[in-house]
Design a protein around this motif. Structure first.
Motif, mmCIF file in Angstrom:
data_model
loop_
_atom_site.group_PDB
_atom_site.id
_atom_site.type_symbol
_atom_site.label_atom_id
_atom_site.label_comp_id
_atom_site.label_asym_id
_atom_site.label_seq_id
_atom_site.Cartn_x
_atom_site.Cartn_y
_atom_site.Cartn_z
ATOM 1 N N PHE A 29 -14.504 -31.045 4.671
ATOM 2 C CA PHE A 29 -13.215 -30.998 5.652
ATOM 3 C C PHE A 29 -13.819 -31.550 7.282
ATOM 4 O O PHE A 29 -13.187 -31.933 7.784
ATOM 5 C CB PHE A 29 -12.601 -29.613 5.388
ATOM 6 N N ARG A 30 -14.723 -30.532 7.464
ATOM 7 C CA ARG A 30 -15.234 -30.571 8.860
ATOM 8 C C ARG A 30 -16.335 -31.583 8.471
ATOM 9 O O ARG A 30 -17.508 -31.063 7.951
ATOM 10 C CB ARG A 30 -15.845 -29.266 9.459
ATOM 11 N N PRO A 31 -16.337 -32.844 9.263
ATOM 12 C CA PRO A 31 -17.585 -33.682 8.903
ATOM 13 C C PRO A 31 -18.804 -33.164 8.881
ATOM 14 O O PRO A 31 -19.134 -32.720 10.096
ATOM 15 C CB PRO A 31 -17.002 -35.035 9.765
ATOM 16 N N LYS A 32 -19.611 -33.518 8.232
ATOM 17 C CA LYS A 32 -21.260 -33.222 8.413
ATOM 18 C C LYS A 32 -21.828 -33.830 9.593
ATOM 19 O O LYS A 32 -22.416 -33.217 10.220
ATOM 20 C CB LYS A 32 -22.109 -33.494 7.232
ATOM 21 N N ALA A 33 -21.361 -35.097 10.225
ATOM 22 C CA ALA A 33 -21.840 -35.528 11.288
ATOM 23 C C ALA A 33 -21.431 -34.653 12.659
ATOM 24 O O ALA A 33 -22.395 -34.745 13.582
ATOM 25 C CB ALA A 33 -21.181 -36.948 11.570
ATOM 26 N N HIS A 34 -20.354 -33.785 12.518
ATOM 27 C CA HIS A 34 -20.152 -33.240 13.871
ATOM 28 C C HIS A 34 -20.323 -31.737 13.515
ATOM 29 O O HIS A 34 -20.562 -30.806 14.570
ATOM 30 C CB HIS A 34 -18.674 -33.224 13.832
ATOM 31 N N PHE A 35 -20.569 -31.065 12.062
ATOM 32 C CA PHE A 35 -20.710 -29.796 11.707
ATOM 33 C C PHE A 35 -21.822 -29.602 10.760
ATOM 34 O O PHE A 35 -21.720 -29.546 9.580
ATOM 35 C CB PHE A 35 -19.383 -29.270 11.219
#
Length: 168
Positions: A29-35
């Protein structure tokens, strides 16, 4: 997530995957690239069909997306349905930040895409017909309505909107 995965239901459409697709994809849900710290958190995993997961990719708008699995901040607080077109719309009463979040969710995730609109319009016709045919005082009718509005049932949020619109 477990319930959604066991029913192969896309959390964004609240509907089962298309017949010609796989049963869905696990989306962060929260993209791994950002989180990156959330990659292995169960609460960050949702099941989405390819049509919903693919456009999201690594997008993460300023105010984020409406979380389809949130019990505290329910999607119903952000969205209304246009029962003529099947479109998902931001609630008129939203404050600016929440409205932006709703609009970003609708736009980036293509919640009003062709397949989604077709599915919702079909369900609006079918469900409206069914609820208007039944006797609201009969136990079977009440059980049917209860089942169709349970969160784990496909298109349950749309069913609840149709019932509210029809005074049920």
């Amino acid at each position: 997530l477990y319930l959604s995965m066991s029913l192969f239901t896309c959390v964004r459409q609240n509907a089962q995957a298309h017949e010609d697709e796989t049963n869905g994809e696990v989306d962060h849900f929260r993209p791994k690239a950002h989180f990156p710290e959330s990659v292995y958190e169960w609460s960050n995993w949702v099941l989405a069909c390819h049509d919903c997961n693919n456009p999201k990719n690594v997008h993460w708008p300023r105010f984020g997306f409406v979380n389809p699995c949130s019990k505290r901040d329910k999607p119903e607080n952000y969205f209304d349905f246009d029962l003529l077109t099947g479109e998902i719309l931001p609630k008129a009463s939203l404050k600016i930040q929440c409205k932006r979040k709703a609009l970003d969710t609708i736009g980036h995730l293509r919640l009003n895409g062709f397949h989604q609109l077709k599915r919702r319009r079909n369900w609006i016709s079918i469900f409206t017909f069914l609820i208007n045919q039944g006797n609201r005082n009969q136990k079977q009718y009440r059980l049917f309505v209860k089942q169709m509005t349970a969160r784990e049932t496909a298109l349950s949020s749309l069913s609840r909107a149709i019932l509210k619109h029809n005074g049920v």
